[in-house]
Motif scaffolding. Structure first.
Motif, PDB file in Angstrom:
ATOM      1  N   THR A 255       0.806  -1.234   0.000  1.00  0.00           N
ATOM      2  CA  THR A 255       0.000   0.000   0.000  1.00  0.00           C
ATOM      3  C   THR A 255       0.837   1.280   0.000  1.00  0.00           C
ATOM      4  O   THR A 255       0.542   2.200  -0.767  1.00  0.00           O
ATOM      5  N   PRO A 256       1.895   1.407   0.816  1.00  0.00           N
ATOM      6  CA  PRO A 256       2.689   2.642   0.729  1.00  0.00           C
ATOM      7  C   PRO A 256       3.447   2.773  -0.587  1.00  0.00           C
ATOM      8  O   PRO A 256       3.785   3.885  -1.001  1.00  0.00           O
ATOM      9  N   ILE A 257       3.714   1.644  -1.258  1.00  0.00           N
ATOM     10  CA  ILE A 257       4.496   1.662  -2.495  1.00  0.00           C
ATOM     11  C   ILE A 257       3.585   1.836  -3.699  1.00  0.00           C
ATOM     12  O   ILE A 257       3.682   2.808  -4.456  1.00  0.00           O
ATOM     13  N   GLN A 258       2.680   0.899  -3.890  1.00  0.00           N
ATOM     14  CA  GLN A 258       1.802   0.923  -5.051  1.00  0.00           C
ATOM     15  C   GLN A 258       0.698   1.968  -4.927  1.00  0.00           C
ATOM     16  O   GLN A 258       0.228   2.512  -5.930  1.00  0.00           O
ATOM     17  N   GLY A 259       0.259   2.248  -3.707  1.00  0.00           N
ATOM     18  CA  GLY A 259      -0.801   3.234  -3.503  1.00  0.00           C
ATOM     19  C   GLY A 259      -0.301   4.607  -3.124  1.00  0.00           C
ATOM     20  O   GLY A 259      -1.098   5.540  -2.966  1.00  0.00           O
ATOM     21  N   GLY A 260       1.029   4.743  -2.955  1.00  0.00           N
ATOM     22  CA  GLY A 260       1.610   6.044  -2.638  1.00  0.00           C
ATOM     23  C   GLY A 260       1.262   6.569  -1.260  1.00  0.00           C
ATOM     24  O   GLY A 260       1.337   7.774  -1.010  1.00  0.00           O
ATOM     25  N   HIS A 261       0.896   5.694  -0.337  1.00  0.00           N
ATOM     26  CA  HIS A 261       0.474   6.131   0.996  1.00  0.00           C
ATOM     27  C   HIS A 261       1.669   6.416   1.905  1.00  0.00           C
ATOM     28  O   HIS A 261       2.763   5.878   1.727  1.00  0.00           O
ATOM     29  N   HIS A 262       1.421   7.243   2.914  1.00  0.00           N
ATOM     30  CA  HIS A 262       2.312   7.288   4.063  1.00  0.00           C
ATOM     31  C   HIS A 262       2.179   5.954   4.794  1.00  0.00           C
ATOM     32  O   HIS A 262       1.107   5.337   4.794  1.00  0.00           O
ATOM     33  N   VAL A 263       3.238   5.504   5.445  1.00  0.00           N
ATOM     34  CA  VAL A 263       3.158   4.247   6.201  1.00  0.00           C
ATOM     35  C   VAL A 263       2.170   4.382   7.357  1.00  0.00           C
ATOM     36  O   VAL A 263       1.446   3.436   7.684  1.00  0.00           O
ATOM     37  N   VAL A 264       2.104   5.557   7.974  1.00  0.00           N
ATOM     38  CA  VAL A 264       1.156   5.734   9.084  1.00  0.00           C
ATOM     39  C   VAL A 264      -0.296   5.624   8.613  1.00  0.00           C
ATOM     40  O   VAL A 264      -1.184   5.314   9.410  1.00  0.00           O
ATOM     41  N   ASP A 265      -0.542   5.850   7.324  1.00  0.00           N
ATOM     42  CA  ASP A 265      -1.894   5.634   6.784  1.00  0.00           C
ATOM     43  C   ASP A 265      -2.320   4.181   6.977  1.00  0.00           C
ATOM     44  O   ASP A 265      -3.476   3.894   7.312  1.00  0.00           O
ATOM     45  N   VAL A 266      -1.373   3.268   6.730  1.00  0.00           N
ATOM     46  CA  VAL A 266      -1.668   1.840   6.843  1.00  0.00           C
ATOM     47  C   VAL A 266      -1.912   1.465   8.299  1.00  0.00           C
ATOM     48  O   VAL A 266      -2.832   0.695   8.604  1.00  0.00           O
ATOM     49  N   PHE A 267      -1.098   2.002   9.219  1.00  0.00           N
ATOM     50  CA  PHE A 267      -1.328   1.732  10.637  1.00  0.00           C
ATOM     51  C   PHE A 267      -2.736   2.169  11.049  1.00  0.00           C
ATOM     52  O   PHE A 267      -3.422   1.472  11.793  1.00  0.00           O
ATOM     53  N   ALA A 268      -3.158   3.327  10.553  1.00  0.00           N
ATOM     54  CA  ALA A 268      -4.498   3.814  10.886  1.00  0.00           C
ATOM     55  C   ALA A 268      -5.581   2.916  10.298  1.00  0.00           C
ATOM     56  O   ALA A 268      -6.678   2.817  10.839  1.00  0.00           O
ATOM     57  N   GLY A 269      -5.266   2.240   9.166  1.00  0.00           N
ATOM     58  CA  GLY A 269      -6.217   1.301   8.588  1.00  0.00           C
ATOM     59  C   GLY A 269      -6.566   0.172   9.535  1.00  0.00           C
ATOM     60  O   GLY A 269      -7.700  -0.330   9.539  1.00  0.00           O
TER      61      GLY A 269
END
Length: 304
Positions: A255-269
């Motif tokens: 997700t941070p690579i292919q979706g361009g997200h911040h890593v903290v975005d994924v933690f919040a997911g």
């Protein structure tokens, strides 16, 4: 489920009329026709042919189509009242935990085959949901389809309303990759996509159409939340349990690579997914009988 989609469709219609939004009526109408046909099939197999497997699958599919289209439109309408972007603080939060997003992307450019695998994993979430609905409908856990649908709705509502107050579009809206790195990266979403999102926040939604709808939300990552929900609700199915867990772990990595997200975005997911499951469990407890009995008996373990 009917109340949720009815409320969102009404809000969309009223809001769009008030601000004179440009809605793609033909595209939304086409999805409405498909959804009515699916609901009609669900009623037929619910009341006439008495096939709970097919009726549950058709009802769930209709809900997901209508909800996705209507809520995507609402997300675009919310651009008109969104607050200031928080991508700067989110990028700083990544750096505080030792994440250098441009360096991470440069490292991935050196491993193109691995990156291709991550791309395939990233784009697999929607097909996974479709497969999960079909698999659940053919199992003794078919009532779990309703929990899956309600959790997706709850997660989307939590995500989008937080995002409206504090909009963000991901790390790729903050950083510019070096041309030598960008050329070697095959990405599901790239910097041009990020610039388009930032432009929407400045200029407004423009034409709102399911044909061209973009995923607007950076933090929390709804893509990540969906991956977690798929793994959670696939757990009762022995054939899908471990494949779903492994595949969606890779989705979170991607997700941070292919979706361009911040890593903290994924933690919040993770927080969004957990809250969505808890909300769904509570809704199930107060659901009218006999639905409550079925749901309580067939649901996956509750989060504690």
């Amino acid at each position: 489920m009917l109340a949720i989609v009815a409320a969102i469709v009404i809000i969309d219609a009223v809001w769009a009329r008030i601000i004179h939004a440009d809605l793609d009526g033909a595209a939304f109408g086409f999805l409405a026709v498909i959804s009515f046909a699916l609901v009609g099939g669900g009623v037929f197999y619910d009341r006439v042919r008495k096939d709970e497997r097919l009726s549950t699958m058709l009802y769930g599919t209709a809900f997901l189509i209508v909800f996705s289209a209507a809520f995507s439109a609402l997300n675009y309408l919310l651009l008109t009242v969104a607050g200031p972007r928080i991508d700067g603080p989110l990028a700083a939060a990544d750096r505080a935990i030792g994440i250098d997003w441009p360096a991470m992307m440069a490292a991935r450019a050196e491993h193109q085959r691995v990156n291709l695998v991550l791309q395939l994993c990233y784009v697999s979430v929607m097909p996974q949901i479709a497969i999960l609905v079909i698999a659940l409908s053919g199992s003794k856990h078919r009532e779990t389809i309703y929990r899956l649908c309600l959790s997706i709705a709850a997660g989307a509502i939590l995500t989008v309303f937080f995002w409206t107050a504090f909009p963000s579009f991901g790390a790729f809206s903050v950083y510019e990759l070096a041309p030598t790195v960008a050329r070697r990266l095959a990405l599901a979403l790239d910097g041009h996509y990020a610039h388009d999102l930032v432009g929407l926040l400045k200029s407004g939604p423009g034409l709102i159409s399911p044909r061209s709808a973009k995923g607007l939300v950076g933090f929390p990552s709804f893509h990540g939340a969906l991956a977690i929900l798929v793994a959670w609700y696939a757990w009762p199915l022995k054939a899908l349990r471990w494949p779903a867990l492994v595949l969606n772990t890779l989705v979170l990595v991607a997700t941070p690579i292919q979706g361009g997200h911040h890593v903290v975005d994924v933690f919040a997911g993770f927080a969004v997914a957990a809250a969505a499951v808890v909300i769904t469990n509570r809704v199930a407890r107060i659901a009218p009988k006999p639905a409550t009995d079925a749901l309580e008996g067939l649901a996956p373990p509750q989060l504690t």
